[in-house]
Design an enzyme around this catalytic site. Structure first.
Site, mmCIF file in Angstrom:
data_model
loop_
_atom_site.group_PDB
_atom_site.id
_atom_site.type_symbol
_atom_site.label_atom_id
_atom_site.label_comp_id
_atom_site.label_asym_id
_atom_site.label_seq_id
_atom_site.Cartn_x
_atom_site.Cartn_y
_atom_site.Cartn_z
ATOM 1 N N ASP A 1 -16.582 -1.097 -112.986
ATOM 2 C CA ASP A 1 -16.655 0.566 -112.848
ATOM 3 C C ASP A 1 -15.335 1.085 -112.630
ATOM 4 O O ASP A 1 -15.275 2.403 -112.439
ATOM 5 C CB ASP A 1 -17.624 0.792 -111.874
ATOM 6 C CG ASP A 1 -19.307 0.663 -112.175
ATOM 7 O OD1 ASP A 1 -19.269 0.886 -113.387
ATOM 8 O OD2 ASP A 1 -19.869 0.143 -111.351
ATOM 9 N N HIS B 1 -17.548 -7.218 -105.757
ATOM 10 C CA HIS B 1 -18.614 -7.676 -106.606
ATOM 11 C C HIS B 1 -19.401 -8.781 -105.940
ATOM 12 O O HIS B 1 -18.848 -9.665 -105.377
ATOM 13 C CB HIS B 1 -18.175 -8.023 -107.862
ATOM 14 C CG HIS B 1 -19.454 -8.038 -109.204
ATOM 15 N ND1 HIS B 1 -20.264 -9.088 -109.132
ATOM 16 C CD2 HIS B 1 -19.818 -6.991 -110.153
ATOM 17 C CE1 HIS B 1 -21.215 -8.981 -110.140
ATOM 18 N NE2 HIS B 1 -20.781 -7.508 -110.380
HETATM 19 N N1 CMC Z 1 -14.514 -1.272 -99.803
HETATM 20 C C1 CMC Z 1 -14.216 -1.727 -98.692
HETATM 21 N N2 CMC Z 1 -14.855 -2.972 -98.052
HETATM 22 C C2 CMC Z 1 -15.902 -3.739 -98.905
HETATM 23 C C3 CMC Z 1 -16.030 -3.123 -100.058
HETATM 24 C C4 CMC Z 1 -15.327 -1.914 -100.770
HETATM 25 N N3 CMC Z 1 -15.632 -1.537 -102.035
HETATM 26 N N4 CMC Z 1 -16.937 -4.114 -100.831
HETATM 27 C C5 CMC Z 1 -17.031 -5.049 -99.825
HETATM 28 N N5 CMC Z 1 -16.556 -4.597 -98.910
HETATM 29 C C6 CMC Z 1 -16.524 -5.624 -97.555
HETATM 30 C C7 CMC Z 1 -17.824 -5.250 -96.666
HETATM 31 O O1 CMC Z 1 -17.674 -4.299 -95.617
HETATM 32 C C8 CMC Z 1 -17.833 -6.708 -96.023
HETATM 33 O O2 CMC Z 1 -17.041 -6.803 -94.991
HETATM 34 P P1 CMC Z 1 -17.434 -7.812 -93.768
HETATM 35 O O3 CMC Z 1 -17.356 -9.155 -94.369
HETATM 36 O O4 CMC Z 1 -16.036 -7.678 -92.898
HETATM 37 O O5 CMC Z 1 -18.672 -7.147 -93.299
HETATM 38 C C9 CMC Z 1 -17.336 -7.486 -97.251
HETATM 39 O O6 CMC Z 1 -16.455 -6.803 -97.982
HETATM 40 C C10 CMC Z 1 -18.321 -8.323 -98.186
HETATM 41 O O7 CMC Z 1 -18.981 -7.146 -98.733
HETATM 42 P P2 CMC Z 1 -20.691 -7.021 -98.742
HETATM 43 O O8 CMC Z 1 -21.249 -5.630 -98.852
HETATM 44 O O9 CMC Z 1 -21.580 -7.916 -98.002
HETATM 45 O O10 CMC Z 1 -20.573 -7.613 -100.327
HETATM 46 P P3 CMC Z 1 -22.041 -7.420 -101.242
HETATM 47 O O11 CMC Z 1 -21.902 -8.640 -102.241
HETATM 48 O O12 CMC Z 1 -23.238 -7.436 -100.802
HETATM 49 O O13 CMC Z 1 -21.749 -6.035 -102.105
HETATM 50 C C11 CMC Z 1 -20.939 -4.690 -103.521
HETATM 51 C C12 CMC Z 1 -21.223 -6.138 -103.641
HETATM 52 C C13 CMC Z 1 -20.360 -4.374 -105.112
HETATM 53 C C14 CMC Z 1 -22.282 -3.813 -103.332
HETATM 54 C C15 CMC Z 1 -19.622 -4.009 -102.654
HETATM 55 O O14 CMC Z 1 -18.549 -4.798 -102.841
HETATM 56 C C16 CMC Z 1 -19.443 -2.610 -102.909
HETATM 57 O O15 CMC Z 1 -20.248 -1.763 -102.101
HETATM 58 N N6 CMC Z 1 -18.732 -1.961 -103.527
HETATM 59 C C17 CMC Z 1 -18.603 -0.829 -103.899
HETATM 60 C C18 CMC Z 1 -19.384 -0.078 -104.821
HETATM 61 C C19 CMC Z 1 -19.156 -0.650 -106.225
HETATM 62 O O16 CMC Z 1 -18.021 -0.511 -106.756
HETATM 63 N N7 CMC Z 1 -20.250 -1.284 -107.057
HETATM 64 C C20 CMC Z 1 -20.119 -1.521 -108.337
HETATM 65 C C21 CMC Z 1 -20.426 -2.937 -108.739
HETATM 66 S S1 CMC Z 1 -19.980 -3.773 -110.005
HETATM 67 C C22 CMC Z 1 -21.033 -3.023 -111.282
HETATM 68 C C23 CMC Z 1 -22.415 -2.462 -110.988
HETATM 69 O O17 CMC Z 1 -23.041 -3.573 -110.315
HETATM 70 O O18 CMC Z 1 -22.930 -1.719 -111.241
#
Ligand code: CMC
Length: 394
Positions: free
Chosen positions: A329, A271
């Site tokens: 989720d 998140h």
């Molecule tokens: N699985 C594997 N690696 C992950 C995941 C995941 N679900 N989420 C983040 N990472 C890694 C990412 O690759 C990055 O690694 P590194 O630092 O080595 O490059 C690190 O963790 C930070 O991730 P980010 O993408 O920079 O973080 P963000 O704040 O931009 O993204 C997020 C947040 C929710 C979009 C992301 O965690 C994600 O894609 N999660 C899966 C989709 C999901 O479950 N979304 C629902 C969010 S909650 C409710 C809503 O908003 O609807």
């Protein structure tokens, strides 16, 4: 021109002042208008929370009955909306139908387009939207199934009526299951607001141009649809089903999620703001256990896989280092599935829950007379150059 700070994804930019939702990602705290989400999920109803978010205070008995009564009165949609359903290709995703039809409400209520509507007119627009979106949402499902559309029943409360419109058939008696009604209330409450997330920021940004509430919420629905936002709940179940089909080996999928070249993420994990835990996920996990128990589905293979996946990820250094925890989720889809709500409808359920938050944020933005949203950029393109005639281009 002035100095512009780059903040891709607005990770550290406050776009507004807001008195609606408090969120502390480090401590895992979420409060609506000061009330802890845990108390609201346990004690309140969805409409009471909607009133709280939109009008700032918990309603008195009379205020709640008035609000709920108005919503009930407006649940019917214009018959022309029924006809529009016939024009959608049969494979249209329910989210596409929902956003289109919410926007189309401007055609039935053109006065909502006026930027200087009175407070009473805005209240009517709000009530109409709360009422009609539940009917439209239920109809997207009936339409996808090829079933006849059910008209709302005004003797039922909001959640019971929604379930009735979704699952009843004119040819059968429909029994309301109080366990399901209560679970639905809880799920919608947990989704009702989450401060300046992607879809809410969209609603505020669109609304900041003085666009109507219907148009702004329609844009929010599309923002929510994406798999990195609300669309994740559909992706979670699809992932759990894929793991089940593959034999149930969660470690294989965890390894894939850690491999940046795989393009695969563990859906329902991570998140932008919560870095310790998502308080909503804790409540939903407990609710999932209760619902499955009540429906005699406690042996659900998907719940088993989800629990295993959660345990494995929470003890894996990759997820620990990046503070990746199950989000709202992760378990919501398991409940929706147990309630008989098909996967394609999961994000529609999220939208129904988030609606009061979108409305409250849109209203707050209007009342605060916020200026039109207009981010700047850091230009990284070509410097000035002369137009090249076609014959000289390579
Ligand atoms: N699985 C594997 N690696 C992950 C995941 C995941 N679900 N989420 C983040 N990472 C890694 C990412 O690759 C990055 O690694 P590194 O630092 O080595 O490059 C690190 O963790 C930070 O991730 P980010 O993408 O920079 O973080 P963000 O704040 O931009 O993204 C997020 C947040 C929710 C979009 C992301 O965690 C994600 O894609 N999660 C899966 C989709 C999901 O479950 N979304 C629902 C969010 S909650 C409710 C809503 O908003 O609807």
């Amino acid at each position: 021109t002035g100095y512009v700070t780059l903040d891709s994804g607005y990770k550290n930019t406050g776009a507004c002042k807001s008195a609606i939702t408090f969120l502390d990602g480090e401590e895992g705290i979420l409060r609506y208008r000061g009330y802890p989400i845990e108390q609201l999920a346990e004690k309140s109803s969805f409409l009471e929370v909607a009133y709280l978010l939109i009008y700032g205070e918990l309603p008195t008995e009379a205020q709640l009955s008035d609000f709920a009564g108005h919503i009930t009165k407006h649940t019917l949609v214009h018959e022309d909306i029924r006809k529009i359903f016939d024009g959608f290709p049969s494979a249209t995703h329910p989210m596409a139908i929902l956003s289109s039809l919410v926007c189309v409400l401007t055609g039935f209520y053109p006065e909502s387009l006026k930027p200087n509507q009175s407070a009473a007119d805005i209240d009517l627009t709000i009530v109409r939207l709360m009422a009609k979106m539940s009917t439209i949402a239920a109809w997207t499902y009936k339409n996808a199934m090829g079933h006849p559309l059910n008209y709302p029943r005004n003797d039922l409360d909001y959640c019971a009526n929604f379930l009735y419109m979704m699952f009843s058939f004119p040819t059968e008696k429909y029994d309301i299951n109080p366990v399901i009604v209560s679970a639905l209330n809880k799920l919608l409450i947990l989704h009702a607001d989450h401060e300046q997330n992607c879809s809410t920021s969209t609603v505020r940004l669109v609304g900041s141009s003085n666009a109507s509430l219907y148009g702004s919420v329609s844009a929010g629905i599309n923002a929510l649809w994406g798999p990195l936002h609300g669309g994740a709940n559909q992706e979670v179940i699809e992932m759990l089903e894929a793991i089940e089909k593959d034999g149930g080996d969660t470690s294989k999928f965890i390894a894939q999620a850690k491999d940046k070249n795989s393009g695969f993420r563990l859906m329902g994990f991570g998140h932008r703001v919560y870095k310790n835990f998502d308080p909503r996920a804790k409540i939903i996990k407990k609710a999932a256990d209760e619902v499955l128990q009540a429906l005699g589905m406690q042996d659900s293979p998907l719940l088993k896989i989800a629990t295993e996946l959660e345990q494995a990820a929470l003890t894996d250094q990759y997820f620990i280092d990046r503070k990746l925890y199950p989000n709202v989720d992760f378990y919501s889809g398991i409940i929706y599935k147990a309630l008989g709500i098909p996967t394609e409808m999961f994000t529609v359920m999220f939208a129904l829950g988030r609606l009061p938050g979108w409305i409250a944020q849109w209203k707050e933005m209007r009342e605060n007379k916020e200026p039109i949203g207009r981010p700047r950029q850091i230009y990284v393109g070509a410097t000035e150059r002369d137009y090249t005639p076609m014959a000289e281009r390579k």
